[in-house]
Enzyme design. Sequence first.
Site, PDB file in Angstrom:
ATOM      1  N   GLU B  48       0.869  -1.186   0.000  1.00 22.07           N
ATOM      2  CA  GLU B  48       0.000   0.000   0.000  1.00 22.07           C
ATOM      3  C   GLU B  48       0.892   1.217   0.000  1.00 22.07           C
ATOM      4  O   GLU B  48       1.634   1.432   0.961  1.00 22.07           O
ATOM      5  CB  GLU B  48      -0.786   0.085   1.314  1.00 22.07           C
ATOM      6  CG  GLU B  48      -2.108  -0.570   1.361  1.00 22.07           C
ATOM      7  CD  GLU B  48      -2.750  -0.349   2.736  1.00 22.07           C
ATOM      8  OE1 GLU B  48      -2.604   0.737   3.329  1.00 22.07           O
ATOM      9  OE2 GLU B  48      -3.390  -1.288   3.202  1.00 22.07           O
ATOM     10  N   ASP B  59      -5.303   9.342  10.335  1.00 24.26           N
ATOM     11  CA  ASP B  59      -3.970   8.878  10.718  1.00 24.26           C
ATOM     12  C   ASP B  59      -3.494   9.401  12.059  1.00 24.26           C
ATOM     13  O   ASP B  59      -3.744  10.541  12.431  1.00 24.26           O
ATOM     14  CB  ASP B  59      -2.956   9.261   9.637  1.00 24.26           C
ATOM     15  CG  ASP B  59      -3.130   8.402   8.400  1.00 24.26           C
ATOM     16  OD1 ASP B  59      -3.150   7.172   8.550  1.00 24.26           O
ATOM     17  OD2 ASP B  59      -3.275   8.967   7.301  1.00 24.26           O
TER      18      ASP B  59
END
Lengths: 401, 262
Positions: B48, B59
């Site tokens: 990824e 995040d």
Amino acid sequence: MPNPDAGGHWGEFGGRFVPEALIAALDELEAAHTAALADPAFMSELDALGREYGNLPSPLYLAERLSEEAGVEVWLKREDLNHTGAHKIRNVLGQALLTRRMGKTRIIAETGAGQHGVASATAAAYFGLECTVYMGEEDTRRQALNVARMRLLGAEVVPVTTGSRTLKDAMNEALREWVASVEHTHYLIGSVGGPHPFPMLVRDYCRGIGDEARAQFLERTGALPDVVAACVGGGSNAMGIFTAFLDDASVKLYGFEAGGDGYGTGRHAATITAGQIGVLHGARTFVLQDEDGQTIESHSISAGLDYPGVGPEHAHLAASGRAAYEPVDDAEAMAALEKLARTEGIICAIESAHGLAGALRLAKSLEPGARVLVNLSGRGDKDMGNVVEYFDFADRKGQQG
Amino acid sequence: MRAEAAFATTRAEGRAALVGYLPAGFPTLADSIKAVDIMIDHGADLIELGLPYSDPVMDGPAIQRAADQALAAGFRTRQVFEVTEAVAGRVPILVMTYWNLVERYGVDRFARDFKAAGGAGLITPDLIPDEAGEWIAASDEHDLDRVFLVAPSSTEERIASTVAACRGFVYAQSVMGVTGARAATSAAAPELVRRTRAHTDLPVGVGLGVRSGDQAAEIAAYGDAVIVGSAIVNCYLDSEDVPAGHQRLAALTADLAAGVRR
């Protein structure tokens, strides 16, 4: 009421661009909000709270000396007289009451200058809710007095040290925290932005501004205003006053964005004027962004307007032509702030001064005697540090004024 | 190469796949290519590539710092195609990205250029299928995988509609929270995987929080893929220099790869 579609879209704007983890909470919030609006007990409690605690309805005031100078009738919706000093008390009381109705025990909020943080901390104190406020580290330094207010009211203030360390990063951090605490925590968002149903919900709690003003205006003048003006950052005070007039075709709606150093300099917060469509903080709207879609930092003397996005319903009103949006730069806003102080004895917030400055500029192109309604969304006590610095009012050694 | 190629192999071997995440352009553009090669050399089955973004609301601190570092060094969206092209061919390469970057580049144009670079598909953490009409059309047109997320808070109806829109695999966000290595993985994860499997035969990848081979082995017992991000980024954030980071990454990947093979 001009509500968005089932997915929260006004035209191409709005929607939900958030992690799947938040969808259930947003659905719950939407259902709770819809049920609350239809519940007479909820609405009457909110109404009583507004009257007895929030100092609502706010007065409508004809600013006569200012009107003489402007050549048009300038009517001010005096949201500056509300408890905590701005229209924001309407939003936080509504959402805090909704938080209690949902059985949640904690609120989190983001804040730029600290006004929404103070309002949130106030509502949390009133309802006995836990409260955490995320604030960019830069802003906690610039607005130390508001940090002290929030802490006095019992809120935890978390300085955000990521990104540009300002409002947009505080919002990022609030969203991150919400994903982890969503079961018992409500995100008390401060403006008409974010994922559906927030833009609709915040508007619904702020629309009393326009509902009151429209009735007050009809009662005082027997007619509707020709123009309704407000400043636009995220846009809660503007949606609050616009909503009641959306179906009145004769009433022109103007939103004034922060032009910062001047729109042409590129250092501004005039999101709609800049006209780039994107996705920020959960909604598709106009966004200040670079060629790649990275968010650009906004600039304004007014912390409350210093945000690189705007509520999606405003984006739609702009795209559909129902409302017009123009930039007002720092200098114009500060001149209007001074003029209002000297003609009317009212010191308004720098945010609100943008709306007033735009209205005064517009007045030059209106028929003499036209009626202009301006949302004076907040008072200026919080801005005195900026005012002293801007006008160089402080006494300096060796110089007697 | 599409995701199903990797899962065909891991299923034949009777094990879970290891998915390694790294932001493109981190620690530098050239070193992000090198880092991906290291991960593949040491047993990663899929990669990824993160697309650095100014406002990454999903995040935690590690990936935020990595993205900030890449952006400060001048990373541009189009460079993700350079990285993809440089590493494609050995394992499927997916891009994980916040939606505004794709929308800004042009959804169809992004799909076309990514496909041309040898990419497999996109993982879209802030795009739900309800908002993904343009992406679904573009991914059909250019034959790309599209990986949406399910979460512990997802209703049965939403899991069903989300997996119906997925191609390649399904991403199970195993904890309610942002990305970041955690001492213990989530107890909610096995239940979420079980609920997801009831609606699809697609592989189910489990992400958020994995930092060791032991944790990878734990997840491999019920998930089809173990997704590791922050722990990989930390190899560089915690190292004195990039070569030391590369060394740590090699060791970590080997540990994780052994974990999914236990």
